[in-house]
Design an enzyme around this catalytic site. Structure first.
Site, PDB file in Angstrom:
ATOM      1  N   LYS A 111      35.324  41.810  50.234  1.00 30.94           N
ATOM      2  CA  LYS A 111      34.271  42.439  51.037  1.00 30.94           C
ATOM      3  C   LYS A 111      34.654  43.870  51.389  1.00 30.94           C
ATOM      4  CE  LYS A 111      30.514  40.250  51.586  1.00 30.94           C
ATOM      5  NZ  LYS A 111      30.268  38.927  52.064  1.00 30.94           N
ATOM      6  N   LYS A 194      26.211  28.639  34.051  1.00 28.20           N
ATOM      7  CA  LYS A 194      25.869  28.222  35.396  1.00 28.20           C
ATOM      8  C   LYS A 194      24.637  28.940  35.918  1.00 28.20           C
ATOM      9  CE  LYS A 194      28.202  27.546  39.776  1.00 28.20           C
ATOM     10  NZ  LYS A 194      28.452  28.541  40.774  1.00 28.20           N
ATOM     11  N   LYS A 197      22.155  32.929  41.268  1.00 27.83           N
ATOM     12  CA  LYS A 197      21.173  33.929  41.652  1.00 27.83           C
ATOM     13  C   LYS A 197      21.417  35.285  40.993  1.00 27.83           C
ATOM     14  CE  LYS A 197      19.344  32.800  45.824  1.00 27.83           C
ATOM     15  NZ  LYS A 197      19.459  32.659  47.240  1.00 27.83           N
TER      16      LYS A 197
END
Ligand code: TRP
Length: 327
Positions: A111, A194, A197
């Site tokens: 992050k 897979k 999104k």
């Protein structure tokens, strides 16, 4: 009965991969465990969402999870920010966490790399808040994906350290509960392994029939079977996976035979898959729509969930204060 707690990222807009993965496992869990689910809206502040999105996304997620079969009578579902007890535990636990260990958490480092201008303290203490979410209910199990392993290790460390510092055996060390082991992995429509999104290869539970047909018809294939009884390449096996999860065994056997004798036409296969996916998705979509339009009901579910969660957290906090020395 063992206690299970799980946080849901407030991103919403579930896809088929979520449905056959985490969500179906949650639905099963509510029968086998004392389960509590919550929408982790405080955690989302670490990435600065817009004020108007916060409440809306909580309702979106509630509607989606209820539509998928979470029964709030058996598995209360609450919004993290409705249970202020968590904050007090978060503060207590933070007193025992060290800068060095928090900085070493990979999700923090990732992050920090992704948002270099906003490396805030909330990001750093994300694992502590997650530990507070879990420990406030003294939960034994937490259903999480692989990416949450380190956060779970930190939660156990919080529990262990608290017990050690105060010489008590108060917090159980919460164990990871891998639903992925038994869950079906839903492939992507773009030939990737897979459905996710980010990859733009998804069928969303809110997609209408036309969209589903269009997406399936565009799925990646190859030239077709060349030699009888050959092994299927991954992109084709992916399509067969959809047959396995959404169609009947007869339909699977039919297309399997067609593949084996080299008479398979991908157009026919895709049509079958599209219709069977629609059979799975359409009723869920309709329920999402129905729940979404009943905001009062959604708010009531969240309120009742919060009541259960607060009672459980308050009991824990009462003990924690006493152990620490507050009377
Ligand atoms: N960190 C989790 C995720 O990104 C969400 C979460 C927050 C959570 N608190 C939790 C999960 C407590 C399990 C238990 O998916």
């Amino acid at each position: 009965m063992e206690k299970v707690v799980s946080g849901i990222r407030p991103t919403g807009n579930l896809h088929l991969g979520n449905y056959f993965g985490a969500v179906k496992s949650f639905v099963k869990m509510q029968d086998e465990y004392e389960s509590l689910f919550f929408i982790a809206d405080w955690h989302s502040l670490t990435t600065s969402p817009k004020p108007e999105d916060i409440q809306r996304s909580a309702r979106v997620i509630l509607a989606e999870y209820l539509a998928c079969g979470i029964d709030p009578e058996r598995a209360p579902i609450y919004v993290q920010s409705d249970v202020k007890e968590t904050l007090e535990l978060y503060l207590f636990l933070n007193m025992n966490m060290y800068l060095g260990e928090l900085e070493r958490v990979t999700t923090f480092k990732e992050k920090a790399r992704k948002q270099p201008d906003n490396v805030n303290a909330g990001l750093l203490t994300y694992p502590t808040l997650m530990a507070a979410d879990i420990l406030q209910h003294r939960a034994q199990k937490v259903p999480v994906g692989k990416d949450q392993e380190q956060n779970m290790e930190m939660a156990r460390r919080c529990a262990r350290r608290f017990n050690h510092i105060y010489g008590v055996d108060f917090f159980p060390e919460p164990q990871n509960f891998y639903f992925n082991a038994e869950a079906v992995k839903v492939p992507g429509l773009d030939g990737s392994g897979k459905m996710g999104k980010s990859e733009g290869n998804c069928i969303y539970l809110r997609d209408d029939d036309k969209t589903i047909r269009r997406k399936v018809m565009r799925a990646v294939t190859d030239l077709g079977p060349q030699t009888p009884n050959s092994e299927r390449p991954e992109v084709i096996e992916n399509l067969f996976t959809f047959l396995r999860i959404c169609s009947t065994p007869d339909a699977y056997a039919y297309f399997d035979e067609k593949w084996n004798d080299c008479s398979l036409r991908y157009g026919d296969l895709k049509k079958q898959i599209a219709e069977d996916i629609i059979k799975t998705v359409a009723p869920i979509r309709e329920r999402i729509e129905a729940f979404s339009s009943d905001v009062d009901f959604l708010d009531r579910v969240a309120r009742q969930g919060a009541e259960v969660a607060r009672e459980s957290a308050a009991a824990t906090l009462k003990e924690v204060r006493r152990i620490i020395g507050f009377r």
